[in-house]
Write an enzyme that holds these catalytic residues in place. Structure first.
Site, mmCIF file in Angstrom:
data_model
loop_
_atom_site.group_PDB
_atom_site.id
_atom_site.type_symbol
_atom_site.label_atom_id
_atom_site.label_comp_id
_atom_site.label_asym_id
_atom_site.label_seq_id
_atom_site.Cartn_x
_atom_site.Cartn_y
_atom_site.Cartn_z
ATOM 1 N N HIS A 1 -0.887 11.275 -1.794
ATOM 2 C CA HIS A 1 -2.231 10.836 -1.404
ATOM 3 C C HIS A 1 -3.189 11.990 -1.146
ATOM 4 C CE1 HIS A 1 -5.374 9.481 1.411
ATOM 5 N NE2 HIS A 1 -5.281 8.309 0.799
ATOM 6 N N HIS B 1 0.838 -1.208 0.000
ATOM 7 C CA HIS B 1 0.000 0.000 0.000
ATOM 8 C C HIS B 1 0.870 1.255 0.000
ATOM 9 C CE1 HIS B 1 -3.180 2.546 2.275
ATOM 10 N NE2 HIS B 1 -3.571 2.440 1.024
#
Ligand code: G3P
Ligand code: MG
Length: 231
Positions: free
Chosen positions: A52, A10
């Site tokens: 992100h 991730h």
């Protein structure tokens, strides 16, 4: 059908490196990971970069919105442990070098959905080498724009909780995978997906027992911050 490893690191390298950095890709490869996920947004100059949040504060020493920050400023920032914010082009080189399957999560800043989807798809179409990546997004608008540019690429639909009409939405862009929050996946959904031949990928799973339980229920892969989760 795309061959999916069970574990997908991730945000590049999970917790082994600052998130969405090249150091994370090196760590993922060193740990033997075969697949990585990272988030891609456009800078003010339209460069696809790995980050992100819409804003710089949490993961860098900068301030303000990524989509309003020019490359000259963006690439001068510290993204943690002396790492820079990488471009998608830099990440692509490492994915090819290490033979990593990449799940590129298109993460558009608000108001930039179509431009981000189209830009990432164009980049992959024209410049990606090595294993074909899987493109996903929470933004249907971004995915639609990506698909219009490059219908030949592989797409995954990404939801927190999967809506009832997910098969119609997958069909609209020829999505080959379905991604959702691990805590929101239901056995009814897994049965529907299995019948349709669509792999289900769940985020973010950091306990080995939880991952094994999901696999036993029919989940294909998990996104994890612990890249040694299944070791
Ligand atoms: O793509 C799976 C996962 O990364 C989605 O959530 O917030 O970590 O990008 P987030
Ligand atoms: Mg992500």
């Amino acid at each position: 059908m795309i061959a999916l490893p069970r574990l997908i690191a991730h945000r590049c390298g999970g917790n082994r490196a600052p998130e969405n950095t090249l150091a994370g890709l090196h760590e993922a490869a060193r740990a033997g990971c075969r697949a990585v996920e990272f988030d891609v947004m456009l800078s003010a100059d339209g460069t696809p970069v790995l980050i992100h949040d819409e804003t710089l504060e949490r993961t860098t020493n900068g301030v303000g919105r990524v989509c309003e920050t020019p490359d000259a400023v963006l690439f001068s920032l510290d993204a943690g442990a002396g790492e820079r914010i990488p471009t998608l082009a830099e990440a692509a080189v490492l994915c090819q070098r290490y033979g990593l399957l990449a799940n590129i999560e298109i993460k558009p800043a608000t108001g930039h959905e179509a431009a981000t989807g189209a830009s990432v798809a164009r980049f992959v179409q024209e410049r990606w080498q090595g294993l074909p990546p899987l493109l996903s997004s929470f933004s249907a608008e971004a995915l639609q724009a990506a698909w219009c540019v490059a219908p030949e690429l592989q797409y995954g639909l990404l939801f927190e909780a999967v809506p009832a009409d997910w098969q119609r939405q997958c069909g609209a862009i020829g999505a080959v995978t379905l991604h959702c929050a691990a805590g929101r996946v239901t056995d009814a959904l897994l049965a529907e997906a299995a019948a349709a031949g669509v792999p289900v990928l769940c985020y973010t799973v950091n306990e080995a027992g939880a991952a094994q339980a999901l696999f036993a229920r029919g989940v294909s892969s998990v996104f994890s911050d612990r890249i040694d989760l299944l070791a």
